[in-house]
Design a protein around this motif. Structure first.
Motif, mmCIF file in Angstrom:
data_model
loop_
_atom_site.group_PDB
_atom_site.id
_atom_site.type_symbol
_atom_site.label_atom_id
_atom_site.label_comp_id
_atom_site.label_asym_id
_atom_site.label_seq_id
_atom_site.Cartn_x
_atom_site.Cartn_y
_atom_site.Cartn_z
ATOM 1 N N VAL A 163 0.842 -1.191 0.000
ATOM 2 C CA VAL A 163 0.000 0.000 0.000
ATOM 3 C C VAL A 163 0.875 1.237 0.000
ATOM 4 C CG1 VAL A 163 -1.805 1.211 1.263
ATOM 5 C CG2 VAL A 163 -1.759 -1.274 1.263
ATOM 6 N N GLU A 164 0.519 2.233 -0.835
ATOM 7 C CA GLU A 164 1.229 3.512 -0.885
ATOM 8 C C GLU A 164 0.238 4.642 -0.663
ATOM 9 O OE1 GLU A 164 3.530 4.224 -4.375
ATOM 10 O OE2 GLU A 164 4.223 2.160 -4.477
ATOM 11 N N LYS A 165 0.744 5.771 -0.244
ATOM 12 C CA LYS A 165 -0.074 6.960 -0.054
ATOM 13 C C LYS A 165 -0.292 7.626 -1.405
ATOM 14 C CE LYS A 165 -1.581 9.430 3.516
ATOM 15 N NZ LYS A 165 -2.723 9.015 4.244
ATOM 16 N N LEU A 166 -1.485 8.139 -1.644
ATOM 17 C CA LEU A 166 -1.848 8.751 -2.917
ATOM 18 C C LEU A 166 -1.947 10.258 -2.763
ATOM 19 C CD1 LEU A 166 -2.953 8.431 -5.845
ATOM 20 C CD2 LEU A 166 -5.199 8.268 -4.824
ATOM 21 N N LYS A 167 -1.338 10.983 -3.709
ATOM 22 C CA LYS A 167 -1.477 12.441 -3.718
ATOM 23 C C LYS A 167 -2.836 12.788 -4.317
ATOM 24 C CE LYS A 167 3.430 13.330 -4.235
ATOM 25 N NZ LYS A 167 4.472 13.862 -5.089
ATOM 26 N N LEU A 174 -11.504 7.074 -22.726
ATOM 27 C CA LEU A 174 -11.137 8.457 -22.417
ATOM 28 C C LEU A 174 -9.626 8.658 -22.338
ATOM 29 C CD1 LEU A 174 -13.761 9.311 -19.675
ATOM 30 C CD2 LEU A 174 -13.565 10.362 -21.912
ATOM 31 N N ASN A 175 -8.864 7.599 -22.566
ATOM 32 C CA ASN A 175 -7.402 7.624 -22.467
ATOM 33 C C ASN A 175 -6.946 8.000 -21.054
ATOM 34 O OD1 ASN A 175 -4.857 7.169 -23.414
ATOM 35 N ND2 ASN A 175 -4.598 9.230 -24.244
ATOM 36 N N MET A 176 -7.662 7.505 -20.066
ATOM 37 C CA MET A 176 -7.286 7.666 -18.661
ATOM 38 C C MET A 176 -6.803 6.295 -18.186
ATOM 39 S SD MET A 176 -10.459 9.922 -17.255
ATOM 40 C CE MET A 176 -9.891 11.329 -16.358
ATOM 41 N N THR A 177 -5.562 6.003 -18.481
ATOM 42 C CA THR A 177 -5.043 4.654 -18.226
ATOM 43 C C THR A 177 -4.297 4.511 -16.908
ATOM 44 O OG1 THR A 177 -3.092 5.215 -19.526
ATOM 45 C CG2 THR A 177 -4.899 4.103 -20.676
ATOM 46 N N LYS A 178 -4.119 5.594 -16.183
ATOM 47 C CA LYS A 178 -3.457 5.517 -14.878
ATOM 48 C C LYS A 178 -4.523 5.249 -13.820
ATOM 49 C CE LYS A 178 0.101 8.683 -16.310
ATOM 50 N NZ LYS A 178 0.594 10.041 -16.218
ATOM 51 N N ILE A 179 -4.624 3.976 -13.437
ATOM 52 C CA ILE A 179 -5.669 3.547 -12.511
ATOM 53 C C ILE A 179 -5.032 3.010 -11.244
ATOM 54 C CG2 ILE A 179 -7.612 1.991 -12.167
ATOM 55 C CD1 ILE A 179 -7.974 1.958 -15.190
ATOM 56 N N ILE A 180 -5.591 3.400 -10.117
ATOM 57 C CA ILE A 180 -5.121 2.934 -8.822
ATOM 58 C C ILE A 180 -6.311 2.307 -8.107
ATOM 59 C CG2 ILE A 180 -4.220 3.636 -6.584
ATOM 60 C CD1 ILE A 180 -2.950 6.015 -7.984
ATOM 61 N N TYR A 181 -6.097 1.143 -7.519
ATOM 62 C CA TYR A 181 -7.133 0.500 -6.712
ATOM 63 C C TYR A 181 -6.844 0.819 -5.249
ATOM 64 C CZ TYR A 181 -8.473 -2.124 -10.830
ATOM 65 O OH TYR A 181 -8.907 -2.471 -12.073
ATOM 66 N N ILE A 182 -7.806 1.406 -4.569
ATOM 67 C CA ILE A 182 -7.651 1.752 -3.164
ATOM 68 C C ILE A 182 -7.989 0.517 -2.323
ATOM 69 C CG2 ILE A 182 -8.381 3.302 -1.320
ATOM 70 C CD1 ILE A 182 -7.101 4.843 -3.535
ATOM 71 N N THR A 183 -7.091 0.163 -1.418
ATOM 72 C CA THR A 183 -7.302 -0.974 -0.527
ATOM 73 C C THR A 183 -7.014 -0.554 0.905
ATOM 74 O OG1 THR A 183 -5.019 -1.738 -0.726
ATOM 75 C CG2 THR A 183 -6.599 -2.601 -2.323
ATOM 76 N N THR A 184 -7.221 -1.473 1.816
ATOM 77 C CA THR A 184 -6.838 -1.249 3.197
ATOM 78 C C THR A 184 -5.575 -2.050 3.471
ATOM 79 O OG1 THR A 184 -8.282 -3.036 3.919
ATOM 80 C CG2 THR A 184 -9.158 -0.812 4.035
ATOM 81 N N PRO A 185 -4.707 -1.578 4.349
ATOM 82 C CA PRO A 185 -3.485 -2.330 4.642
ATOM 83 C C PRO A 185 -3.801 -3.680 5.289
ATOM 84 C CG PRO A 185 -3.343 -0.100 5.517
ATOM 85 C CD PRO A 185 -4.741 -0.301 5.036
ATOM 86 N N GLY A 186 -3.047 -4.682 4.919
ATOM 87 C CA GLY A 186 -3.224 -6.016 5.482
ATOM 88 C C GLY A 186 -2.964 -7.057 4.428
ATOM 89 N N ASN A 187 -3.155 -8.304 4.781
ATOM 90 C CA ASN A 187 -2.959 -9.415 3.851
ATOM 91 C C ASN A 187 -4.273 -10.153 3.700
ATOM 92 O OD1 ASN A 187 -2.060 -11.489 2.301
ATOM 93 N ND2 ASN A 187 -0.342 -12.038 3.604
ATOM 94 N N GLN A 188 -4.736 -10.297 2.484
ATOM 95 C CA GLN A 188 -6.025 -10.932 2.196
ATOM 96 C C GLN A 188 -6.052 -12.380 2.642
ATOM 97 O OE1 GLN A 188 -8.557 -9.110 0.937
ATOM 98 N NE2 GLN A 188 -9.963 -10.803 1.037
ATOM 99 N N LEU A 189 -4.918 -13.052 2.657
ATOM 100 C CA LEU A 189 -4.858 -14.461 3.008
ATOM 101 C C LEU A 189 -4.908 -14.716 4.520
ATOM 102 C CD1 LEU A 189 -2.080 -15.535 0.501
ATOM 103 C CD2 LEU A 189 -4.553 -15.715 0.220
ATOM 104 N N ASP A 190 -4.797 -13.666 5.318
ATOM 105 C CA ASP A 190 -4.794 -13.821 6.775
ATOM 106 C C ASP A 190 -6.181 -13.941 7.382
ATOM 107 O OD1 ASP A 190 -2.072 -13.760 6.802
ATOM 108 O OD2 ASP A 190 -1.924 -11.656 7.397
ATOM 109 N N ASN A 191 -7.238 -13.957 6.559
ATOM 110 C CA ASN A 191 -8.594 -13.999 7.096
ATOM 111 C C ASN A 191 -8.846 -15.301 7.774
ATOM 112 O OD1 ASN A 191 -9.171 -11.433 6.426
ATOM 113 N ND2 ASN A 191 -10.098 -11.935 4.469
#
Length: 157
Positions: free
Chosen positions: A54-58, A140-157
């Protein structure tokens, strides 16, 4: 004969109000600085998937698209199917181009070509809806896409 005279009345001196405007403006400035205004009212449910990188988004050059089921207070009106929210309102797939062009125009001119689209998609949202959104973004030629997630590991459920 005495040098000092006693006060005749027990009156209190008047309170100086010279510094009152300074105090009022200081408080006003403080509350203007610390108050956070909400950008949009969230109409869809958001239980985001977990991600381990996960990274911080401007936020200065990003447009947020929310996808998910309508919130509990909106399910009677809009049903339980996945919806797309841009800004403060629901948007249909056919209206995404118009809404995104409108938001792109609000950005500074030097950032309009470098727009990043941030997708906040509920983890139970249909993949077809996400694919439709991505297809409209490609058109629309908007190819820079970021998926927002929460920190953690999906496999730890």
């Amino acid at each position: 004969m005495s040098k000092f005279k006693k006060k005749q009345g027990g009156d209190l001196p008047a309170i100086s109000t010279a510094s009152l405007p300074d105090i009022v403006f200081m408080l006003l400035f403080f509350f203007m600085v610390v108050t956070v205004l909400r950008d949009s009212n969230l109409l869809v449910q958001q239980k985001l998937p977990k991600g381990d990188q996960v990274e911080k988004l401007k936020k200065d050059r990003s447009i947020f698209i929310y996808a998910g089921k309508p919130g509990p207070q909106y399910q009677e009106t809009y049903g339980t199917e996945g919806k797309i929210q841009i800004g403060d309102k629901y948007t249909d797939i056919s209206n995404i181009k118009f809404a995104l062009n409108e938001l792109r125009a609000k950005l500074r001119p030097e950032l309009q070509d470098k727009v990043m689209v941030a997708l906040k998609v509920d983890e139970e949202t249909n993949t077809g809806l996400v694919s439709d959104i991505k297809q409209e973004l490609r058109d629309l030629n908007m190819t820079k896409i970021i998926y927002i997630t929460t920190p953690g590991n999906q496999l730890d459920n």
